[in-house]
Design an enzyme around this catalytic site. Sequence first.
Site, short mmCIF file in Angstrom:
data_model
loop_
_atom_site.label_atom_id
_atom_site.label_comp_id
_atom_site.label_asym_id
_atom_site.label_seq_id
_atom_site.Cartn_x
_atom_site.Cartn_y
_atom_site.Cartn_z
N ARG A 37 -31.14 14.58 39.75
CA ARG A 37 -30.24 13.73 38.98
C ARG A 37 -28.99 13.34 39.77
O ARG A 37 -28.45 12.24 39.61
CB ARG A 37 -29.85 14.46 37.68
CG ARG A 37 -28.93 13.67 36.74
CD ARG A 37 -28.68 14.48 35.47
NE ARG A 37 -27.57 13.97 34.70
CZ ARG A 37 -27.65 13.04 33.75
NH1 ARG A 37 -28.83 12.52 33.47
NH2 ARG A 37 -26.58 12.64 33.09
N ILE A 76 -24.78 6.80 32.90
CA ILE A 76 -26.04 7.52 32.92
C ILE A 76 -26.04 8.42 31.69
O ILE A 76 -25.05 9.09 31.41
CB ILE A 76 -26.23 8.34 34.22
CG1 ILE A 76 -27.60 9.03 34.23
CG2 ILE A 76 -25.10 9.32 34.44
CD1 ILE A 76 -27.90 9.75 35.55
N SER A 77 -27.12 8.39 30.93
CA SER A 77 -27.15 9.11 29.66
C SER A 77 -27.07 10.62 29.86
O SER A 77 -27.49 11.16 30.89
CB SER A 77 -28.44 8.78 28.89
OG SER A 77 -28.46 7.43 28.50
N GLN A 78 -26.53 11.29 28.85
CA GLN A 78 -26.54 12.75 28.78
C GLN A 78 -27.96 13.27 29.00
O GLN A 78 -28.92 12.71 28.48
CB GLN A 78 -26.03 13.13 27.39
CG GLN A 78 -26.07 14.58 27.03
CD GLN A 78 -25.76 14.77 25.55
OE1 GLN A 78 -25.84 13.83 24.77
NE2 GLN A 78 -25.42 15.99 25.18
#
Length: 239
Positions: free
Chosen positions: A56, A82-84
Amino acid sequence: MRLLRPPRDFMDAGGNSDGSTRPDHEQARREMVETQIRKRHVTDTRVLDCLERIPRHEFVPSEFRARAYEDAPLPIGEGQTISQPYIVAAMTAALRLQGNERVLEIGTGLGYQAAVLACLTREVFTVEFRAALSTEAAERLATLGYTNVDVHCGDGTLGLPEFAPYDAILVAAAAPSVPTPLLAQLAHGGRMVVPVGGAENQDLQLIERSHGTFHTTLLEPCRFVPLLGAHGWKDSSQT
């Protein structure tokens, strides 16, 4: 453009783009999966395995790499995030991917969600509204070696009809209502996850198509950046 899929040993090693390894990234991914995702009742073992292996930190700007495995969204530029990690896991698990699907993603960002989908299925098409992010996502995915992702720049609310139908669609931005072109491009028996609601707060919806009808299940509250386009929100930068 056709991109290359990362070899398993690259992902397992927690490697950087310069080929070096970072054991701290490996440990951070394991802790992320255990404390942020598994404990929130995401149980799909294929999803958990991919999240534990995919780097990530390679999908965030360099100034945020130290925070890449935090339980929070992070800025990626152009007013986007960027999403959780948990939301990535929950949306992906809701699609119930088996490995041979054709998947459409709306809202590429820097490519992390596309990488997760590519780890789980046969072919991924992803659309990003902003040209700068689309280009950078393609470069990052290419550097990591993906083979089954096609990155496109354009209005994601229109989908990609030239490659339809799709077995699964994941929309990674908030829509005021479900874009009708995406419904039309969903295959029979297909599934779509999409956040729907106002600009500030939405509900994550699972939409399943069966014999020409659509069944909607509300999954959980969420908060995403707005989905821009003809069937989404207006781009205020162009007013």
